[in-house]
Structures are given as structure tokens and as C-alpha cells.
Design an enzyme around this catalytic site. Sequence first.
Site, PDB file in Angstrom:
ATOM      1  N   THR A  11       0.834  -1.205   0.000  1.00 46.69           N
ATOM      2  CA  THR A  11       0.000   0.000   0.000  1.00 46.69           C
ATOM      3  C   THR A  11       0.864   1.249   0.000  1.00 46.69           C
ATOM      4  OG1 THR A  11      -1.830   1.162   1.077  1.00 46.69           O
ATOM      5  CG2 THR A  11      -0.231   0.160   2.543  1.00 46.69           C
ATOM      6  N   ASN A  13      -0.844   3.910   1.074  1.00 45.97           N
ATOM      7  CA  ASN A  13      -1.706   4.673   1.984  1.00 45.97           C
ATOM      8  C   ASN A  13      -1.112   4.646   3.401  1.00 45.97           C
ATOM      9  OD1 ASN A  13      -3.762   5.296   3.879  1.00 45.97           O
ATOM     10  ND2 ASN A  13      -5.357   4.800   2.386  1.00 45.97           N
ATOM     11  N   GLU A  14      -0.605   5.797   3.829  1.00 41.79           N
ATOM     12  CA  GLU A  14       0.086   5.887   5.129  1.00 41.79           C
ATOM     13  C   GLU A  14      -0.859   5.576   6.292  1.00 41.79           C
ATOM     14  OE1 GLU A  14       3.383   7.034   5.667  1.00 41.79           O
ATOM     15  OE2 GLU A  14       3.777   7.138   3.517  1.00 41.79           O
ATOM     16  N   LYS A  16      -3.489   3.465   6.332  1.00 42.47           N
ATOM     17  CA  LYS A  16      -3.643   2.008   6.445  1.00 42.47           C
ATOM     18  C   LYS A  16      -2.397   1.392   7.058  1.00 42.47           C
ATOM     19  CE  LYS A  16      -6.431   0.838   2.392  1.00 42.47           C
ATOM     20  NZ  LYS A  16      -6.414   0.105   1.126  1.00 42.47           N
ATOM     21  N   ASP A  73      -7.594  -4.291   0.523  1.00 40.26           N
ATOM     22  CA  ASP A  73      -8.496  -3.455  -0.253  1.00 40.26           C
ATOM     23  C   ASP A  73      -9.745  -3.238   0.586  1.00 40.26           C
ATOM     24  OD1 ASP A  73      -8.697  -2.137  -2.963  1.00 40.26           O
ATOM     25  OD2 ASP A  73     -10.683  -3.021  -2.744  1.00 40.26           O
ATOM     26  N   SER A  74     -10.145  -1.987   0.697  1.00 40.38           N
ATOM     27  CA  SER A  74     -11.242  -1.708   1.622  1.00 40.38           C
ATOM     28  C   SER A  74     -12.160  -0.629   1.081  1.00 40.38           C
ATOM     29  CB  SER A  74     -10.667  -1.305   2.980  1.00 40.38           C
ATOM     30  OG  SER A  74      -9.546  -0.483   2.828  1.00 40.38           O
ATOM     31  N   TYR A 154     -13.682   7.978   5.273  1.00 39.21           N
ATOM     32  CA  TYR A 154     -15.093   8.100   5.655  1.00 39.21           C
ATOM     33  C   TYR A 154     -15.291   8.011   7.182  1.00 39.21           C
ATOM     34  CZ  TYR A 154     -15.843   7.432   0.638  1.00 39.21           C
ATOM     35  OH  TYR A 154     -15.829   7.578  -0.732  1.00 39.21           O
ATOM     36  N   LYS A 175     -10.409   2.507  17.703  1.00 40.57           N
ATOM     37  CA  LYS A 175     -10.745   2.104  16.327  1.00 40.57           C
ATOM     38  C   LYS A 175     -10.108   0.752  16.022  1.00 40.57           C
ATOM     39  CE  LYS A 175     -10.379   3.034  11.408  1.00 40.57           C
ATOM     40  NZ  LYS A 175      -9.946   3.831  10.269  1.00 40.57           N
ATOM     41  N   ARG A 181     -10.515  -3.491   9.551  1.00 43.82           N
ATOM     42  CA  ARG A 181      -9.090  -3.821   9.357  1.00 43.82           C
ATOM     43  C   ARG A 181      -8.582  -4.677  10.512  1.00 43.82           C
ATOM     44  NH1 ARG A 181      -8.200   0.777   7.789  1.00 43.82           N
ATOM     45  NH2 ARG A 181      -8.524   0.142   5.632  1.00 43.82           N
TER      46      ARG A 181
END
Length: 198
Positions: A11, A13-14, A16, A73-74, A154, A175, A181
Amino acid sequence: MKETLKICVATNNEHKMGELRNIFKGYNIELCSLKDLNIKADPEENGETYAENAFIKANEVAKFTSLPVLSDDSGIKIDAIGGLPGVHSHRFAEAFGGQEKTNNFLVKNYPNSKAHFTAHFVLLNLTPNSRNDFEGIMNGHIANSVYGNGGFGYDPIFVPEGYECTVASLSAEEKNKISHRYKASKAMLDYLIKEKYL
Ligand code: IMP
């Protein structure tokens, strides 16, 4: 003592990556990012399911490393719009002019609609050419307004089942105890323990 299990996470995406590092903390696993391994890969996610997209990403990155590769993938499905944006969650916000605009639009038009976050993991090459899939879902609903400073995407508009505030209002630790996740990670950790990798 067993060797540390090194895994490359496919990824860029930091957010994630940060969440995964927190969730896997305390286990004998080292998560390496694409940045750590100097891998430049940004494959087109043109699959129709989370599983297909997770495989596309992991498979592309596996060409550049001999480590096992994990891809997440989310996205979020909103019942009031027939399960959209789902697998298109990232592109949907981009096409809409950014995440903030998208979140404002969704709370205005679909407050209280049931919604579901999914994370689908594909883990490739734990043994040569192997593939393992793990999935986690967090159910909840769309909030009446956008609020909270934590998380990403989101999170400021999603109220998890059993809670009265958005995910973005929870601490990172909270979270990571309830998220899609976390649930996918837990399924993966249970598997790795069962198979004696950990
Ligand atoms: P992808 O998995 O990189 O295709 O992107 C998934 C998109 O879904 C992200 O860009 C976010 O917009 C959204 N998303 C996935 N997981 C989360 C989460 O934990 N919180 C909020 N949004 C998320």
C-alpha cells in the site's frame, strides 16, 4: 526462538500502514512498507470486488520482492445508495471533488442509512505461490453530521454499531479494536498462529 516473519505491505496509503503497524504490534512480525523496500508500484485497481483489487495490488508488488506480500483493499457500502461506493470508495471521493465534499454530501442526503466497512486482505507467497484471503466487516450507520479528527477517509461520517459517535471521534486504539481492518488482521493472525508461523 522463531525468526521474525517479514511481510511486505502493498500500500501507498500511510493511514492504512499506520493502523496495520499498530494492530500487529506485539507479534513476531515485521511489516515493511513499499517505501521501506524502495518499491514503486501503483497498479490500476480495476477489479469488481475487494478480493480482485487486493489480488491485483499484491500480485503486482510480488514481482519486486521475495517476501510474502499483504494487500488490504477496503471501502464502505451505504445501503441507501444500493451499496455504493463500495469497491470504488477511493475513486468516488476523488470524482466528487475530495473526501470533505463527499462526506458533507453523504451526511446531508443519507443520514442514518445503514453502512458497512469491509477490509479484504490477500496474503501472497507465505509459501511459494500460495494465496490466503482474510476479511473483516464493521457494521454501522451514516451520521447526521461530519465530526471527529481521527482516522481518515469516511471515518468522520460512520457511527459503528453499539456506539454513538463517529469512528473519527474514537482514539486510534479504540478504532483498532473494532474496525474492519482489525477483524481481517485478527483472522490472519489466528491463521498464522494455527499454522505455527508465529
Ligand atoms: P483502497 O483500498 O486503497 O482502494 O481505498 C479504500 C478507500 O476506502 C480509502 O481511500 C478510504 O476512502 C476508504 N476506507 C478504507 N478503509 C477506511 C477506514 O478505515 N476508514 C475510512 N475510510 C476507509
